[in-house]
Design an enzyme around this catalytic site. Structure first.
Site, PDB file in Angstrom:
ATOM      1  CG  ASP A 100      -0.115   0.522   2.208  1.00  0.00           C
ATOM      2  OD1 ASP A 100       1.123   0.131   2.053  1.00  0.00           O
ATOM      3  OD2 ASP A 100      -1.078   0.412   3.617  1.00  0.00           O
ATOM      4  NE  ARG A 128      -4.013   1.545   3.540  1.00  0.00           N
ATOM      5  CZ  ARG A 128      -4.476  -0.074   2.846  1.00  0.00           C
ATOM      6  NH1 ARG A 128      -3.947  -0.902   3.996  1.00  0.00           N
ATOM      7  NH2 ARG A 128      -4.928  -0.111   2.585  1.00  0.00           N
ATOM      8  CE1 TYR A 176       2.946  -4.402   7.396  1.00  0.00           C
ATOM      9  CE2 TYR A 176       2.772  -2.230   6.975  1.00  0.00           C
ATOM     10  CZ  TYR A 176       2.789  -3.277   6.953  1.00  0.00           C
ATOM     11  OH  TYR A 176       2.946  -3.291   5.389  1.00  0.00           O
ATOM     12  N   PRO A 234       8.641  -4.924   6.290  1.00  0.00           N
ATOM     13  CG  PRO A 234       6.518  -5.428   7.765  1.00  0.00           C
ATOM     14  CD  PRO A 234       8.174  -5.349   7.065  1.00  0.00           C
TER      15      PRO A 234
END
Lengths: 601, 601
Positions: free
Chosen positions: B52, B242, B250, B329
């Site tokens: 993303d 987001r 996370y 990530p």
């Protein structure tokens, strides 16, 4: 043989005419959830040419409806004006380049050009997404207002009866009766609605005649991509750069060029685009210009500068756009004035239809927009005279000097760009506390300004906090201290709650957000009471962004004291309605009480 | 019963895998007019979650393909990073807010987040407009390279044979044989192509395990709309805001949390989003966080930091994206590295397929992108160790100090944002005349910069002059004098003409434009020789716009002398290939001669 039953139906708003003025209105009403129909006599939207100029304020209005992205992508941007005058060798020469018509406060500091079909498509697609389509080809054949006093005074009555004829119906005669609460005539300079209502156009019919020519030029003229005012001994013309490589020329014509000597009438059939280009070519000499790919569109344009004697009948039938004002094309005002008419009208109709405001609110439409049109005509007259007059030279002592011409251009920049349009005091424009925000002009549109969002440090223009969603903006400039913010939140919320009662609550009527005069390093958005931030995005800071590229200085620009603060009420059309000091919110109460009606009051 | 004939066909490029890496390649090739097919084993595009994060350079790349407008509209912008550490009362507290990962030279100075399905949709719609669609669900069952030396060396031969199986075919067995000139394996971390070719992944398998959780939170955490690194005594987590109100967490997990004690394997079925949220909740204490609307998407993520031993076999079959590099990530690099792999590969394949360059040009793909992936892994290791390590406190003297952590973040900002990625010298990156443009780094992307267009005074970013259309940019910084510009135009044109012979002419291969170090008040664009301005829009000035809001200082920023000038060659992927002094254009000749082949040379 059975007698066919005529179709009969009700609608809240019927719009006649789907040019820019009608479409702006229909799209706005569709956005606000109002029951609306729009009809047009043309079988399809405009394909080429016609109105094409967007001034900065109009682009801001498109942005407020979420339509600017496409407009900016499809249109051409004009940043510069060039002025050409007769030079010593008989041909023209450039005497000045400037940012004519453009003002520093504009969010979009340019004029944008896009053919009228492009404009119509933007509206049509936006409306289609909301289920509203233009019905065409349809013409109105009669319009009739109720003569019953109580019906005229009841906003819920369907007081206007219109008969529509569907031109493409099988037998070409199908008629329909529509009962509307309100009707808008946005049907152009020869408005059927205006004539049916017997509204007169006032003003003189002047003699200026222009030819208009759209084509992709082959030229050595260095300002072909700037807006040019060309004054030559061989006539005047204007250059307007358009989308892609297209250019529009406005060419001044004499009576001898275009009038039939027998009838005195202008007959387009007796003219041609070749002759128009030839006249332009002489005016632009010594530069060369040709149309190797042909002419895209052309027309003749006769300037009549007039304004309608009134804009509505009983606040039930309205006229807007060219139906109430026509003028010279030179400042490129036509479409801008038209769309801003209905941008003004649409939210007012909506509030009345919802029962939030009384019919009298609709009187402000004529009050605000007719005054503007009159100013525009006055401006047009002065500008046209200057532009069409002969340039001052040794042999032409009465001519217009370049200085006079440029001064006129300069004086009217703000007016023409639309950013300086100012509505006079009324129920919607209260000047009481102008001193609390000396940098804002109550009655003008709120100037754009970058602030930084407290929650995520994103720079946002305050215009983006104020979408045209039919709500009043309540911008709480809470200053630099947070001592009293909890009390302020409670007082303000109690006040707004009264005006929002039985209307779906505060958030349905008011768009509340907070602007703090504090640094992004010191503020947690969670520190602001929830009543002043209905969403995490609703707290702004008067600070620069993370890279110092934008933001900061907003309180100073708006003339709001960083300690004392102020509440700014922004009308649904983006204009500043009133300002209240934080310590005296009664002004806000008075403001809304003056035109809102209903259970809460 | 007749034996069914197996379908057999040729294609220039076959792409296996329609994630971000494969789609970037397919879309670029479609734009360049290359005959391409793309297949994927999934029956539909990703619906939620997954990759993303867009770093600034990746947004610039999207802009170059004309895809940034939608990306910017749909994505969320992250401007700020916040760092939380254990406070004196056991809970976490904010120790720093910064613009982590973001660099001042970025055109888009933020990270953008959009779920992977949104990314895929942008590519799919762009490709569909060009007639290219993903074929799915389709899996490859065998891949075979020609063993004939001449075939492998002939770029026109279909040297790779792939058998495809259409999973939704009526009898679920329909196979197809495809003969491709080139094949790209963009089929993820478990790449079938990579395994089929026997390419090894190098690097260690570390033990970091993360849970990922997408949801709309109800929280009093004040940095919920910033990217947060949270280190607590109850484990670490990261917050990534987001689209809309969604947030991604996370969450660092321990082996005890997720491994089956019997098998040692991580089993998602033995875990739950509720448990994940519960761990996050403890880490974020004393702040509260809940998911009142449920969990949109979640997964477990095991960090293996590895890079493939090679990126291609004989420059006929390539791998890209997760197929050649996997990593933590935490810096949000995955999708960025993947899409930039194929952004690099696509134009090179195109030039080879067109016969403009030899196969050897394709060696630069591995040379440039594998080195980058190795640097990325090295960075990841350091970053992961720092991030996953225990914070230094009184009771944890070996822990990582906040200073160490922030220094690591700072050092790698340029690298992570992508704006500092620099390719080492090769045929595509020649350093000879770096001194002629000291502010540019040959091998890095050309930094964005606003110039003003001579014809219409429009401010334009130089990036907008360089769309990813497969051509080399030839930016002629002609300086402040025009004495020699006619001679310069003739020399440069003669040179480019040789390299463009039988390739459709100069404009088909080269995107030529001119940047003058002169004022918009003094320049007519028509004064620049037509060879240096194939269109009126191709002359820029190093000057401010009409309002002084942007522009100016470009020559200084690029380190180009205003009198001496320079020619900057920009590769089709936006990277600076070489620089030549105006008085010695032979460098340009040498540059193109080193990898271009064909009739003109």
């Amino acid at each position: 043989m059975p007698v066919p039953l005529t179709k009969e139906s009700d609608v809240d708003v019927l719009i006649i005419g789907a040019g820019p003025a009608g479409l702006m209105c229909a799209n706005a009403l569709a956005n606000f959830g109002v029951n609306v129909r729009i009809v047009d006599q043309r079988p399809a939207k405009v394909a080429a040419g016609q109105a094409d100029g967007y001034h900065p304020r109009t682009i801001e209005v498109f942005q407020s409806y979420g339509l600017a992205e496409r407009l900016l992508r499809e249109g051409n941007r004009v940043y510069r004006a060039a002025f050409y005058n007769p030079g010593p060798n008989g041909g023209i020469e450039c005497t000045e380049r400037s940012r004519g018509f453009l003002t520093p406060t504009a969010r979009y500091p340019f004029t944008l050009t896009l053919h009228q079909g492009g404009t119509e498509a933007i509206f049509l697609d936006s409306m289609a997404a909301l289920g509203v389509h233009v019905e065409r080809p349809v013409v109105p054949t009669s319009i009739e207002l109720s003569t019953v006093e109580e019906e005229l005074k009841d906003p819920n009555s369907h007081a206007v009866k219109v008969v529509l004829k569907h031109l493409d119906a099988a037998d070409a005669t199908e008629t329909e009766i529509v009962h509307a609460k309100f009707v808008l005539g946005a049907d152009g300079a020869h408005s059927w609605v205006r004539k049916s209502l017997g509204i007169a156009m006032e003003g003189e019919q002047t003699d200026y005649i222009w030819g208009v020519l759209d084509f992709v030029p082959d030229t050595n003229f260095p300002d072909i991509r700037n807006r040019c005012s060309v004054r030559s001994h061989n006539g005047s013309c204007m250059v307007i750069p358009r989308e892609g490589d297209t250019v529009r020329l406005y060419v001044q014509l004499s009576d001898a060029d275009v009038r039939d000597t027998a009838t005195g009438r202008v007959d387009k059939n007796k003219f041609s685009s070749e002759r128009l280009l030839d006249i332009a070519r002489r005016s632009l000499s010594p530069f060369t210009i040709a149309a190797p790919h042909g002419i895209e569109w052309w027309t003749l344009y006769i300037i009549g500068q007039r304004v309608a004697s009134k804009y509505s009948v009983h606040e039930r039938v309205f006229i807007a756009g060219d139906a109430c004002h026509t003028h010279s094309p030179k400042a490129g005002q036509g479409m801008n004035a038209s769309m801003n008419d209905t941008h003004d009208l649409a939210w007012k109709l909506t509030h009345v239809i919802r029962g939030w405001a009384g019919l009298s609110l609709l009187k402000t439409y004529e009050f605000e927009r007719r005054k503007y049109a009159q100013d525009l005509i006055a401006f047009d007259k002065r500008f046209s005279a200057l532009f069409s007059g002969k340039p001052r030279t040794d042999g032409e002592a009465d001519g217009v000097t370049q200085e006079e011409f440029l001064e006129a251009v300069g004086t009217f920049d703000q007016f023409v760009s639309g950013t300086g349009v100012c509505y006079a005091p009324s129920v919607l424009t209260r000047m009481t506390h102008q001193a609390s925000a000396r940098g804002l002009v109550i009655g003008q549109r709120l100037p754009p300004r970058i602030f930084v969002r407290a929650a995520d440090a994103r720079p946002v223009d305050i215009h983006d906090m104020l979408p045209a969603d039919g709500r009043f903006g309540v911008a709480v400039f809470a200053g630099d201290a947070d001592m009293h913010i909890a009390a302020l939140a409670r007082s303000l919320d109690a006040l707004l709650r009264r005006h929002a009662e039985q209307r779906g609550g505060v958030a349905a009527v008011f768009n509340v957000f907070t602007v703090l005069a504090r640094s992004k390093d010191d503020v947690n958005y969670t520190d602001v009471p929830e009543l002043l931030r209905p969403h995490w995005s609703k707290v702004l800071l008067d600070d620069t962004d993370m890279f110092g590229r934008s933001g900061g200085g907003g309180y100073d620009a708006y003339g709001i004291d960083r300690t004392r603060g102020a509440v700014v009420i922004v009308r649904p059309d983006g204009f500043v309605g009133t300002v209240a000091p934080l310590e005296d919110l009664s002004e806000i109460d008075d403001y809304f009480s003056s035109f809102m009606v209903g259970p809460g009051l």
